[in-house]
Scaffold this active site. Structure first.
Site, PDB file in Angstrom:
ATOM      1  N   THR A 207       0.823  -1.212   0.000  1.00 58.16           N
ATOM      2  CA  THR A 207       0.000   0.000   0.000  1.00 58.16           C
ATOM      3  C   THR A 207       0.849   1.251   0.000  1.00 58.16           C
ATOM      4  O   THR A 207       1.983   1.263   0.497  1.00 58.16           O
ATOM      5  CB  THR A 207      -0.926   0.046   1.236  1.00 58.16           C
ATOM      6  OG1 THR A 207      -0.121   0.031   2.420  1.00 58.16           O
ATOM      7  CG2 THR A 207      -1.882  -1.129   1.239  1.00 58.16           C
ATOM      8  N   GLU A 256      -4.427   4.137   3.597  1.00 53.24           N
ATOM      9  CA  GLU A 256      -3.588   3.251   2.791  1.00 53.24           C
ATOM     10  C   GLU A 256      -4.305   2.903   1.496  1.00 53.24           C
ATOM     11  O   GLU A 256      -5.470   2.506   1.512  1.00 53.24           O
ATOM     12  CB  GLU A 256      -3.284   1.962   3.558  1.00 53.24           C
ATOM     13  CG  GLU A 256      -2.599   2.197   4.908  1.00 53.24           C
ATOM     14  CD  GLU A 256      -2.517   0.925   5.734  1.00 53.24           C
ATOM     15  OE1 GLU A 256      -1.415   0.385   5.858  1.00 53.24           O
ATOM     16  OE2 GLU A 256      -3.578   0.472   6.226  1.00 53.24           O
TER      17      GLU A 256
END
Length: 306
Positions: A207, A256
């Protein structure tokens, strides 16, 4: 659209048709006013002008309110650029500006700087010291200064106020589809990619950890979303998690974004995230395997949406 930052060096506008407001969100209600503004300017062979303020007046008058905005100023400009407006004038809002007597505001600000042919304003618009200036005063001065005054209908103003409140609440409550419907476009925000703990890599879903670029920008509520991400002009599909990562017993909000079929180094870059659909709330899983299985399902759901 020309953007003017210095009110002391404005050009001479031709048959200026002006409206004044914060236009936070540039949502469907605002867009009705903008359409009327542009049409009116065309009808008189004039130029359409939006006058807005920076910072938001409430930030100066009531700094304790901690107002979160739907748009940053840059985002507002980006949205207004698409609306066929001729000019946007960004007025520095200060205590001194707010304390001008209403008649001085009309003469020295509106008349001397804009020489308006037409002013389009709401019945509830207030200006000047102690907010004593209003639609009625503008009406009284119209003959003196030779401008037309057009009133924005009450139902449009009510719609704007209701929509702005609903949009902010919908964003905070993770109701992104409601917010997007009222906005007339997909809500977006920008973040800078910062170093994370790389927990996503353990799950096969690396991420980009984002830090918001503007504190005053309203934050989406917690949960998992299907998103697009714009990076250096390129659009990527992905999914986003906002929350405190309960499976890892984490604290503090994390933003994220996992981008599909993309694994480039983005540290330090600014990413524009476009939120499309809310998938689910934050949940705590008993194992990393269970969490990965859910993320697999989140990706499938996101790809169907995107």
């Amino acid at each position: 659209m020309q953007v003017h930052w210095n009110i002391d060096s404005l050009p001479h506008f031709r048959n200026a048709v002006i409206t004044i407001g914060t236009f936070d969100g540039v949502h469907l209600g605002h867009q009705k006013i903008i359409t009327s503004l542009v049409q009116e300017a065309h009808s008189v062979g004039g130029e359409s002008i939006i006058i807005t303020f920076n910072p938001h007046p409430r930030k100066i008058i009531k700094p304790s309110d901690d107002l979160q905005l739907i748009n940053t100023l840059d985002e507002k400009i980006e949205l207004l650029q698409k609306k066929n407006i001729d000019h946007l004038v960004v007025v520095p809002f200060t205590i001194a500006f707010s304390e001008q007597p209403a008649d001085v505001y009309i003469q020295h600000f509106l008349i001397n700087l804009f020489h308006p042919h037409t002013i389009i304003i709401g019945y509830d618009h207030h200006f000047g010291k102690e907010r004593k200036g209003n639609y009625r005063l503008l009406e009284e001065k119209a003959a003196d200064y030779n401008y037309r005054l057009l009133e924005i209908p009450k139902h449009v103003l009510d719609e704007i106020a209701i929509s702005s409140t609903k949009i902010r609440q919908a964003l905070l409550d993770s109701h992104i589809e409601t917010a997007n419907k009222l906005l007339g476009y997909d809500f977006f925000f920008k973040g800078v990619v910062v170093e994370g703990e790389k927990l996503g890599r353990q799950l096969g879903y690396p991420t980009a950890n984002l830090k918001y670029t503007d504190y005053d920008k309203i934050h989406l509520g917690e949960g998992v979303y299907a998103v697009y991400a714009e990076i250096s002009g390129s659009i990527k599909k992905g999914m986003m998690s906002i929350g405190n990562r309960p499976t890892f017993n984490d604290t503090g909000e994390k933003v994220e974004v996992n981008l599909f079929d993309f694994d480039n180094d983005l540290y330090g870059q600014t990413v524009k995230v476009i939120a499309k659909k809310f998938l689910r709330g934050q949940e705590k899983y008993n194992s990393l395997e269970a969490l990965k299985a859910q993320i697999d399902l989140d990706k499938i759901a996101s790809l169907k949406i995107l």
